[in-house]
Design an enzyme around this catalytic site. Structure first.
Site, PDB file in Angstrom:
ATOM      1  CE  LYS A 172      66.214 -13.423  17.373  1.00  0.00           C
ATOM      2  NZ  LYS A 172      66.233 -14.837  17.679  1.00  0.00           N
TER       3      LYS A 172
HETATM    4  C1  5RP Z   1      67.184 -15.053  22.421  1.00  0.00           C
HETATM    5  C2  5RP Z   1      66.977 -15.395  21.010  1.00  0.00           C
HETATM    6  C3  5RP Z   1      65.804 -16.220  20.618  1.00  0.00           C
HETATM    7  O1  5RP Z   1      66.202 -17.079  19.597  1.00  0.00           O
HETATM    8  C4  5RP Z   1      64.730 -15.312  20.141  1.00  0.00           C
HETATM    9  O2  5RP Z   1      64.225 -14.613  21.194  1.00  0.00           O
HETATM   10  C5  5RP Z   1      63.681 -15.946  19.195  1.00  0.00           C
HETATM   11  O3  5RP Z   1      62.748 -16.596  19.834  1.00  0.00           O
HETATM   12  P1  5RP Z   1      61.304 -15.996  20.205  1.00  0.00           P
HETATM   13  O4  5RP Z   1      60.565 -15.880  18.897  1.00  0.00           O
HETATM   14  O5  5RP Z   1      60.727 -17.021  21.128  1.00  0.00           O
HETATM   15  O6  5RP Z   1      61.510 -14.645  20.827  1.00  0.00           O
HETATM   16  O7  5RP Z   1      67.745 -15.004  20.180  1.00  0.00           O
HETATM   17  O8  5RP Z   1      68.122 -14.026  22.525  1.00  0.00           O
END
Ligand code: 5RP
Length: 269
Positions: A172
């Site tokens: 991610k």
């Molecule tokens: C924090 C994360 C969160 O899950 C991620 O930031 C996703 O959420 P958003 O779309 O609110 O940023 O992994 O480290």
């Protein structure tokens, strides 16, 4: 790759499209109380039918999500820091045996490339991948961003490639200019985080741009659950990720849902 690993991955990335709409509600693990997540189940119960997977901590899973809920779980396995201190000092906080007990479809942790905690978080990723391999559970590496880091293709591309080289099954990261180069250099599926809340149309544009550049989905939180129409927004994002709809059409889906639902109560300051 063994059957269990493939089966779990196919629960997250829909076999019809190879993509996922992951709903992220793990923010409290370092942010504490987060607007929109005061009562996690109240927030997600109408969103879950439209999500392909749910990313959260074991505490919220055990305390707030009914066990009969039919959604693949992506369990956060790292933490130990707060917004008040050095974020990159994260460690592993959950044993893989507990992830199995909780029937996780995937496990996840953050890495902090270019920050103080770089070495430790990368070694933790390697350890988690070994544990995942042993038990057939895929690992999602989250390329987290420290307070002083730039979210550019050079830095994010570095973090994504390192994650894949260490054996992460999916990564991610954030959408940025030059995202297609990051996709080309990362030989496993990439999903994008939403980041801070922005206007709905902008968030849809970002999701669409990422998909056009080859992302395998989104792992989105605040831009869905902090929207003035969370159901409208998740339906709209889903239409981009799973149905290849354009931004205009997706925005109309959001607007139609917003118009058909009663206005949300204003939140106390
Ligand atoms: C924090 C994360 C969160 O899950 C991620 O930031 C996703 O959420 P958003 O779309 O609110 O940023 O992994 O480290």
């Amino acid at each position: 790759m063994d059957w269990g690993m493939k089966n779990r991955l196919s629960r997250i990335f829909r076999p019809e499209t190879g993509r996922t709409l992951m709903l992220a509600i793990d923010h409290g693990y370092f942010l504490g109380p987060t607007s929109g997540l005061e009562e996690p189940y109240e927030t997600v119960k109408d969103l879950l039918p439209h999500a392909n997977s749910l990313m959260l901590t074991r505490g919220v899973l055990r305390s707030c999500i009914p066990p009969e809920t039919d959604i693949p779980i992506v369990l956060r396995m790292s933490g130990g820091t707060s917004i008040l201190r050095e974020l990159s000092a994260e460690g592993l906080t959950v044993a893989v045996e507990d992830a199995i007990r909780l029937n996780a479809s995937a496990i996840t942790l953050s890495i902090f490339v270019g920050e103080e905690g770089e070495r430790e978080t990368l070694l933790n990723l390697a350890r988690l991948i070994d544990a995942g391999q042993e038990h057939g559970i895929p690992v999602l590496a989250v390329t987290a961003v420290g307070k002083n880091m730039n979210r550019d293709a050079r830095y994010l591309g570095l973090a994504c490639r390192i994650s894949a080289e260490l054996g992460a099954h999916m990564v991610k990261t954030y959408y940025c200019e030059g995202f297609e180069e990051i996709v080309r250099n990362t030989p496993v599926p990439l999903v994008i985080a939403g980041g801070k809340k922005r206007p709905e149309r902008d968030a849809l544009q970002m999701a669409s741009d990422a998909i056009q550049c080859g992302a395998s989905g989104v792992d989105m939180g605040r831009n869905i659950f902090q929207s003035d129409s969370p159901v409208g927004m998740i339906k709209a994002v889903r239409s981009i990720v799973q149905e290849n709809r354009g931004v205009k059409e997706a925005f109309e889906i959001y607007q139609e849902e917003k118009a058909s639902s009663p206005a949300l109560e204003p939140q106390p300051a």
